[in-house]
Design an enzyme around this catalytic site. Structure first.
Site, PDB file in Angstrom:
ATOM      1  N   TYR A  45      -9.024   5.249   8.035  1.00 50.91           N
ATOM      2  CA  TYR A  45      -9.189   5.577   9.446  1.00 50.91           C
ATOM      3  C   TYR A  45     -10.256   6.667   9.501  1.00 50.91           C
ATOM      4  O   TYR A  45     -10.051   7.758   8.961  1.00 50.91           O
ATOM      5  CB  TYR A  45      -7.882   6.109  10.045  1.00 50.91           C
ATOM      6  N   PRO A  62      -3.722  -0.294  18.990  1.00 52.63           N
ATOM      7  CA  PRO A  62      -3.496  -0.711  17.599  1.00 52.63           C
ATOM      8  C   PRO A  62      -3.624   0.395  16.553  1.00 52.63           C
ATOM      9  O   PRO A  62      -3.345   0.160  15.381  1.00 52.63           O
ATOM     10  CB  PRO A  62      -4.596  -1.766  17.373  1.00 52.63           C
ATOM     11  N   TYR A 106       4.139   6.389  10.368  1.00 56.47           N
ATOM     12  CA  TYR A 106       3.241   5.287  10.031  1.00 56.47           C
ATOM     13  C   TYR A 106       3.974   4.188   9.255  1.00 56.47           C
ATOM     14  O   TYR A 106       3.793   2.999   9.543  1.00 56.47           O
ATOM     15  CB  TYR A 106       2.054   5.825   9.224  1.00 56.47           C
ATOM     16  N   HIS A 164       0.834  -1.197   0.000  1.00 55.94           N
ATOM     17  CA  HIS A 164       0.000   0.000   0.000  1.00 55.94           C
ATOM     18  C   HIS A 164       0.871   1.251   0.000  1.00 55.94           C
ATOM     19  O   HIS A 164       1.692   1.420   0.896  1.00 55.94           O
ATOM     20  CB  HIS A 164      -0.908   0.022   1.236  1.00 55.94           C
ATOM     21  N   LYS A 181       1.523  -0.655  15.074  1.00 55.37           N
ATOM     22  CA  LYS A 181       2.943  -0.769  15.419  1.00 55.37           C
ATOM     23  C   LYS A 181       3.330  -2.054  16.168  1.00 55.37           C
ATOM     24  O   LYS A 181       4.515  -2.393  16.221  1.00 55.37           O
ATOM     25  CB  LYS A 181       3.360   0.427  16.298  1.00 55.37           C
TER      26      LYS A 181
HETATM   27  C1  PHB Z   1      -5.600  -4.620  10.949  1.00 53.29           C
HETATM   28  O1  PHB Z   1      -5.711  -4.835   9.728  1.00 53.29           O
HETATM   29  O2  PHB Z   1      -5.870  -5.496  11.781  1.00 53.29           O
HETATM   30  C2  PHB Z   1      -5.172  -3.288  11.424  1.00 53.29           C
HETATM   31  C3  PHB Z   1      -4.757  -2.334  10.506  1.00 53.29           C
HETATM   32  C4  PHB Z   1      -4.360  -1.085  10.942  1.00 53.29           C
HETATM   33  C5  PHB Z   1      -4.384  -0.794  12.290  1.00 53.29           C
HETATM   34  C6  PHB Z   1      -4.780  -1.756  13.203  1.00 53.29           C
HETATM   35  C7  PHB Z   1      -5.178  -3.009  12.773  1.00 53.29           C
HETATM   36  O3  PHB Z   1      -4.019   0.443  12.712  1.00 53.29           O
END
Ligand code: PHB
Ligand code: APR
Length: 398
Positions: free
Chosen positions: A207, A300, A392, A74, A304
């Site tokens: 997000y 999460p 990130y 990505h 990280k």
């Molecule tokens: C996930 O795909 O489980 C995932 C992706 C991004 C995050 C947290 C979890 O910030």
């Protein structure tokens, strides 16, 4: 029965298995002791985002075959708020570096396969695991991992123990009280996560900040979506039939773009996880070294956790290499300080992402406006976008 090895590793999660893999490539022997079955460890639904260096490490060390085929590279990530969608363009912001969406289950499976292929010892279904005689960093008594396997008591004598047994493991609590300082923050919310047989409605992660709370659209494969909703920390999953989950996701992920649509599908798995930030310092006591979730937890939101576990064991493997090659202890003695520098930067970033994107029940209307202003700034300023993107995709490894 008694065994002897150089590095005894407790826990066959990503930290323990990757450490064993890296050590074997350096000619250092290890034995991994895990309390569950391989199936159990592999099936746990966990994280899904690799920083590029983590993926590169897997490829460079010969365990990247499936990752290269199935990993989804990505080159950007989306924020959605106040009816707008903003894309952080990694190519433009951080010189083409990217993230790879590849589930932790597959990382763990690839590592188990690699250990088996190399004749590595991974003892699963070990009961009553304990660690002993590790207090003396120098020569002294030999460190030991004790456990029972199939009812029989076993002991592994080792030069060092790596405590890679996660947040609820035995290694951290075996360090005498008073030797560790704990830094902790528990968030007043959790994430309700689902795995769904629904092709992801976006090629990149979204997000979303909304007045109903945070939501995240992620994915596991081009056919399987992974989605999350901010919820109460002790949310009862039984109050969330699939229809309610989709309804809430539709509201929180809504876009002003009339062409965008959140595709629903069969919910394959669902669960609630609490969120916390946690660090135990130092990450070493005598011959015992803590790595991964055994030493620290991040919420999460910054993706990280898995990458930090990998970073710890890279530092530890290097230090052990130096010790076995030269007898010098400087890098081993410096392990905790070096690992913690990265840990704290990831803590800061994960806390910041979490604070910016979630609703806190202690917040008032002022705080909502402040959060929107922050999102407006972060998505509007080139410098701020670069800061977010740089963190990130993962700060450089020292
Ligand atoms: C996930 O795909 O489980 C995932 C992706 C991004 C995050 C947290 C979890 O910030
Ligand atoms: N004895 C032996 N093994 C144990 C014990 C014990 N007493 N306690 C726990 N374990 C095992 C667990 O069963 C698990 O397989 O240790 C392993 C720890 O693995 P993880 O919890 O995955 O931790 P880590 O390897 O540090 O990986 C961190 O996992 O939680 C996610 O988001 C986090 O992605 C991050 C990653």
């Amino acid at each position: 029965m008694s065994l002897r090895t150089q590095v005894g590793i407790v826990g066959a999660g990503p930290a323990g298995l990757l450490l064993s893999h890296l050590l074997q490539r350096q000619g250092i022997e290890s034995v991994v002791v895990e309390r569950h079955t391989r199936q159990y460890v592999e099936d746990r639904v966990r994280a899904g985002v690799l920083e590029q260096w983590t993926a590169d490490l897997m490829i460079e060390t010969g365990i990247g075959g499936r990752l290269k085929r199935e990993g989804m590279y990505h080159h950007g990530v989306m924020f959605r708020f106040a009816g707008r969608t903003h894309r952080f363009d990694f190519d433009q912001l951080v010189g083409g570096r990217c993230i790879i969406v590849y589930p932790q289950n597959k990382v763990v499976a690839d590592l188990f396969d690699a250990r088996a292929a190399a004749g590595g010892q991974v003892i699963t279904e070990a009961e009553d695991v304990s660690v002993d005689d590790f207090a003396n960093a120098g020569d002294g008594a030999t460190a030991k991992i004790r456990f029972r396997k199939g009812g029989e008591a076993q002991e592994i004598e080792c030069d060092f123990i790596a405590g890679c047994d996660g947040f609820h493991g035995v290694c951290r609590p075996s360090i005498p009280a008073g030797a560790l300082t704990v830094y902790d923050r528990v968030y007043p919310f959790g994430w309700l996560g689902i795995l769904a047989e629904a092709p992801p409605s976006s090629e990149e992660l979204i997000y979303a900040y909304s007045e109903r709370g945070f939501a995240l659209l992620s994915m596991r494969t081009p056919q399987i979506g992974r989605l999350y909703l901010q919820c109460k920390p002790d949310e009862d999953i039984h109050e969330w039939p699939d229809e309610r989950i989709w309804e809430e996701l539709q509201l929180r992920l809504a876009s002003s773009d009339p062409k965008w649509k959140l595709t629903e599908g069969k919910v394959l798995q669902k669960g609630v996880t609490g969120m916390r930030s946690f660090v135990a310092e130092p990450m070493q006591y005598g011959k015992l070294f803590l790595a991964g979730d055994a030493a620290h937890i991040v919420p999460p939101t910054g993706a990280k956790g898995l990458n930090l576990a990998a970073a710890d064991v890279v530092v530890l493997a290097k230090a052990l290499k130096e010790f076995y090659a030269t007898g010098r202890r400087e890098q081993l003695d410096g392990y905790s300080a070096k690992a913690l520098r990265r840990v704290w930067k990831a803590q800061r970033f994960s806390w910041w992402m979490t604070s910016m994107l979630h609703l806190f029940d202690t917040d008032n209307a002022f705080d909502r406006r402040r959060q929107l202003a922050e999102l407006d700034y972060v998505t509007g300023s080139h410098a701020a976008q670069q800061t977010l993107a740089e963190n990130y995709i993962g700060l450089p490894m020292e």
